[in-house]
Design an enzyme around this catalytic site. Structure first.
Site, PDB file in Angstrom:
ATOM      1  N   ASP A  55      14.445 -19.218  29.258  1.00  0.00           N
ATOM      2  CA  ASP A  55      13.228 -19.988  29.069  1.00  0.00           C
ATOM      3  C   ASP A  55      13.125 -21.121  30.076  1.00  0.00           C
ATOM      4  O   ASP A  55      14.085 -21.444  30.789  1.00  0.00           O
ATOM      5  CB  ASP A  55      13.176 -20.566  27.652  1.00  0.00           C
ATOM      6  CG  ASP A  55      12.943 -19.505  26.597  1.00  0.00           C
ATOM      7  OD1 ASP A  55      12.400 -18.440  26.944  1.00  0.00           O
ATOM      8  OD2 ASP A  55      13.290 -19.746  25.429  1.00  0.00           O
ATOM      9  N   TYR A 109      27.196 -18.019  26.842  1.00  0.00           N
ATOM     10  CA  TYR A 109      26.326 -19.182  27.015  1.00  0.00           C
ATOM     11  C   TYR A 109      27.109 -20.451  26.721  1.00  0.00           C
ATOM     12  O   TYR A 109      28.061 -20.450  25.927  1.00  0.00           O
ATOM     13  CB  TYR A 109      25.133 -19.123  26.068  1.00  0.00           C
ATOM     14  CG  TYR A 109      24.004 -18.212  26.500  1.00  0.00           C
ATOM     15  CD1 TYR A 109      22.895 -18.719  27.179  1.00  0.00           C
ATOM     16  CD2 TYR A 109      24.037 -16.859  26.216  1.00  0.00           C
ATOM     17  CE1 TYR A 109      21.850 -17.894  27.556  1.00  0.00           C
ATOM     18  CE2 TYR A 109      22.988 -16.025  26.588  1.00  0.00           C
ATOM     19  CZ  TYR A 109      21.899 -16.552  27.256  1.00  0.00           C
ATOM     20  OH  TYR A 109      20.865 -15.727  27.629  1.00  0.00           O
TER      21      TYR A 109
END
Length: 257
Positions: A55, A109
């Site tokens: 994003d 992540y």
């Protein structure tokens, strides 16, 4: 014509996300223009694919892409790093024509927030609740995909004045890590209870917000059957050092306020 997989890195604040959007600067748009410039191939022939979507504001150290080219891998990386503005091309691997770059073994992540007196024991206990198979409906932005999946691990570590969360799973849902990180953050600051997290995982309509995007980094997309060769050209090092100097200048400015 061969097909290459390439690991790329970028800071998210320079883009409006990874996927192409009209009238916006995106990672995919930058990569496509770089590839067209150095290969002289059109978009259809290149057939550029991304392994993971990020994003607006989210960073990456090891997102993976694939595309067609007639050039050798080391030449491709040297040329791409010479023309790119904002994307670093780190390593490459030749892949089979029919390989889907989205089908990775695991994704890792990292989320970072300031320590600021947070209760690390509570943070670790909260993180532990998310490991394993769960329905993450209350911890994602639903987009039609199944919301039940397995998180393999979440490591929580304090490093100086920061708290670092490391997530690993085959894939994650939209906004999932930022929502889980927000829950861990609130629990560690006494702003939410572990029982609320447990009830949300059981399906109760409880939300903990969405943590800021610029603290999230896609560290790596891993393929157990592939071996990536790093870029040997010095151009990445010179670009990196220039950016580090720029960051040091900004840090000195803010500390002087």
């Amino acid at each position: 014509m061969k097909r290459l997989a390439v690991k790329i890195a970028y800071l998210g604040d320079g883009f409006t996300g990874s996927q192409v959007q009209p009238s916006s600067r995106t990672v995919e748009g930058e990569v496509l223009e770089n590839l067209k410039l150095i290969t002289k191939l059109d978009a259809e022939t290149l057939d550029l694919r991304f392994s993971s979507r990020t994003d607006k504001g989210v960073n990456a150290l090891g997102n993976a892409i694939s595309f067609h080219t007639e050039l050798e891998g080391h030449i491709v990386l040297k040329a791409l790093n010479s023309v790119s503005d904002g994307v670093f091309y780190r390593s490459f691997c030749k892949i089979d024509e029919d390989m889907n770059i989205r089908h990775a073994s695991r994704r890792r992540y990292r989320y970072i927030f300031p320590y600021d007196g947070r209760d690390m024991d509570l943070a670790r206990e909260c993180a532990e609740m998310f490991i394993g198979e769960h329905d993450f409906l209350r911890f994602c932005r639903p987009d039609g995909k199944p919301t039940t999946l397995t998180i393999e691990s979440i490591d929580v570590e304090r490093v100086d004045d920061t708290v670092i969360l490391e997530f690993e799973a085959r894939y994650f849902l939209w906004n999932m890590i930022r929502r889980i990180s927000a829950a861990i953050d609130k629990v560690s600051r006494g702003k939410a209870e572990l029982d609320q997290v447990r009830r949300a995982l059981d399906g109760e309509d409880i939300t903990f917000g969405v943590a800021r995007p610029d603290a999230l980094t896609l560290v790596d997309v891993m393929y157990d059957w592939l071996s990536f060769e790093p870029c040997t050209a010095p151009v990445i090092g010179s670009r990196r050092d220039d950016h580090i100097f720029g960051c040091d200048l900004r840090r000195d400015f803010y500390r002087s306020l």
